[in-house]
Design an enzyme around this catalytic site. Structure first.
Site, short mmCIF file in Angstrom:
data_model
loop_
_atom_site.label_atom_id
_atom_site.label_comp_id
_atom_site.label_asym_id
_atom_site.label_seq_id
_atom_site.Cartn_x
_atom_site.Cartn_y
_atom_site.Cartn_z
N CYS A 95 0.86 -1.18 0.00
CA CYS A 95 0.00 0.00 0.00
C CYS A 95 0.90 1.23 0.00
O CYS A 95 1.70 1.42 0.93
CB CYS A 95 -0.92 0.01 1.22
SG CYS A 95 -1.97 1.48 1.32
N ASP A 108 -10.15 6.25 -2.63
CA ASP A 108 -8.94 6.77 -1.99
C ASP A 108 -8.95 8.29 -2.03
O ASP A 108 -9.20 8.89 -3.06
CB ASP A 108 -7.71 6.23 -2.71
CG ASP A 108 -6.44 6.29 -1.87
OD1 ASP A 108 -6.30 7.24 -1.07
OD2 ASP A 108 -5.59 5.40 -2.01
N GLY A 124 -0.69 5.26 -3.94
CA GLY A 124 0.71 4.95 -4.23
C GLY A 124 0.88 3.81 -5.20
O GLY A 124 1.58 3.93 -6.21
N THR A 125 0.20 2.69 -4.91
CA THR A 125 0.26 1.57 -5.85
C THR A 125 -0.53 1.91 -7.11
O THR A 125 -0.21 1.46 -8.21
CB THR A 125 -0.26 0.27 -5.23
OG1 THR A 125 -1.64 0.42 -4.84
CG2 THR A 125 0.57 -0.12 -4.01
N HIS A 181 -8.60 -3.63 -7.48
CA HIS A 181 -8.64 -2.18 -7.46
C HIS A 181 -9.00 -1.65 -8.85
O HIS A 181 -8.71 -2.29 -9.86
CB HIS A 181 -7.28 -1.60 -7.06
CG HIS A 181 -6.86 -1.94 -5.65
ND1 HIS A 181 -6.72 -3.23 -5.19
CD2 HIS A 181 -6.52 -1.13 -4.61
CE1 HIS A 181 -6.33 -3.20 -3.92
NE2 HIS A 181 -6.19 -1.94 -3.55
#
Length: 332
Positions: free
Chosen positions: A89, A248, A253-254, A222
Site C-alpha cells: 500500500c 482513496d 501509491g500503488t 482495485h
C-alpha cells in the site's frame, strides 16, 4: 476477553493510515509474506476490528510493524485495510513511515533512508526531516508492469468499457475516458463506487492476473479512473477504488505506480519522466519512472512515488468480546 490496541492515526494526502503501535499479535519469525498468510488465517479479526466500523470506516487503512526477516531491511510491514491484508500500500507506506519516524518507533540504519520488507517485496524509502517532522517521503516501489491491454467487458446500465490491467503492488483495472465513460468531470464518488463494483465483478470472469514471481498475488481488486489534468501543474487526475465501497482520498501509491506502468507500456511516459498525479480531493503525489526493467517475461518499470503525511492523533482502542459488535461490521 478484552484486547487493547495503541494506534497512531495519520493521513496521507487525505487518506487515513492507522499504525498499530501496540497490541498486535505475535507472529513467528518468517518472511513477511508468510507471516501475512498466518495473520490472515489466525488473526484477521484484528484487521476487521480496527478497520471496520465502529472504530474505522469504509476508507480506513493501516499497518502493523514487525521485526524484519531480511537482513537488508529495517522493519517488516503488514498492511491492513477494509479490503484485506494487502501485499503493498503506497499511501499506507508514506503514512506509516511518517508516524514511525516521528514517534521514534524505528531507527534507520542510514539517516534519511528506510528499507521495508513488505509482502510484495523490498520497498526502499527516502525521507526528509524538518524541525523534527517528516516533511516528505519518497517511496521506491516494487517493480510494476502493464499486464494486459484493451480488455473489454459489458457493464450493466453503461455498456462496453475497455480497460488495461496494470500492477503497481496490487492489480488495477485502468480506465481512461471513452465513449461510455466521459471522465471525472462532474463524477460523484457514489457513482464511481457503483461502477467500480460492477466493473470488478465483470472482470473476474474475464481475466485473473497472477504475479510472474509470486502466485499468492493475483486478481484485479482495485480500479483507477483516470482523466486529463485540469491545470498545467498536473499531469493526470484519478480516483482509486478499493475495498467494497472506498474511494482513496490520496492519488494512491500503488495506483500511481500502476498508472505509470500502463502509460510507459503504451509508450506515453518515458524513463526519467515525472508524473504529477492528482486525487479526487485535489491532493497530489509526484511519481517518476526511475528505470526500465523486466518482471518475468514482461517489460516493467521501477517507479517512485513522493508524497506527505501528517500525524493527527493517538488512539487506545478496546475490543471486548462482550460487545456484540466487537469485531466490527460493514454496511454493503
Amino acid at each position: 476477553m478484552k484486547n487493547s490496541f495503541f494506534c497512531i492515526d495519520a493521513h496521507t494526502c487525505g487518506n487515513p493510515v492507522r499504525l498499530v503501535a501496540g497490541g498486535a499479535p505475535m507472529l513467528p519469525h518468517l518472511p513477511i509474506a508468510e507471516r501475512r498468510e498466518l495473520f490472515v488465517e489466525r488473526h484477521d479479526w484484528v484487521r476487521q476490528a480496527l478497520m471496520f466500523e465502529p472504530r474505522g470506516h469504509d476508507v480506513m487503512s493501516g499497518a502493523i510493524l514487525y521485526p524484519p526477516y531480511r537482513d537488508d531491511c529495517d522493519v517488516a510491514v503488514l498492511f491492513i485495510e477494509v479490503s484485506g491484508c494487502l501485499p503493498m500500500c503506497g499511501a499506507g507506506t508514506i503514512g506509516l513511515v511518517t508516524s514511525a519516524l516521528q514517534e521514534g518507533l524505528v531507527t534507520p540504519r542510514v539517516p534519511g533512508k528506510l528499507a521495508l520488507e513488505t509482502p510484495a517485496g523490498r520497498v526502499d524509502v527516502e525521507y526528509r526531516m524538518e524541525d523534527g517532522r517528516v516533511s516528505s517521503v519518497k517511496m521506491l516501489n516494487v517493480t510494476s508492469y502493464l499486464h494486459a491491454t484493451d480488455v473489454a467487458v459489458e457493464i450493466e446500465g453503461v455498456g462496453r468499457l475497455t480497460v488495461d490491467i496494470a500492477y503497481g503492488g496490487n492489480y488495477y483495472a485502468v480506465v481512461e475516458p471513452q465513449q461510455n465513460w466521459p471522465g471525472l468531470e462532474g463524477a460523484k464518488a457514489s457513482t464511481l463506487i457503483s461502477l467500480s463494483q460492477k466493473l470488478r465483478s465483470a472482470l473476474a470472469s474475464v481475466i485473473d492476473p497472477v504475479h510472474p514471481l509470486d502466485e499468492r498475488i493475483r486478481g484485479v481488486h482495485h480500479v483507477i479512473w483516470c482523466d486529463q489534468p485540469d491545470n498545467p501543474q498536473i499531469d493526470g487526475r484519478c480516483a482509486v477504488f478499493y475495498g467494497e465501497q472506498a474511494i482513496d482520498r490520496s492519488p494512491g501509491g500503488t495506483g500511481t505506480s500502476a498508472r505509470m506502468a500502463q502509460l510507459h507500456g503504451r509508450g506515453r511516459l518515458a524513463v526519467g519522466q515525472d508524473f504529477r498525479h492528482q486525487s479526487l480531493i485535489g491532493t497530489t503525489f509526484t511519481g517518476r519512472v526511475e528505470s526500465q526493467t523486466t518482471l518475468g517475461t514482461y517489460t516493467a518499470i521501477q517507479p517512485s512515488v513522493t508524497g506527505w503525511a501528517r500525524v493527527i492523533g493517538y488512539n487506545t482502542l478496546i475490543v471486548d468480546d462482550e460487545d456484540p459488535l466487537a469485531h466490527g461490521f460493514q454496511i454493503t
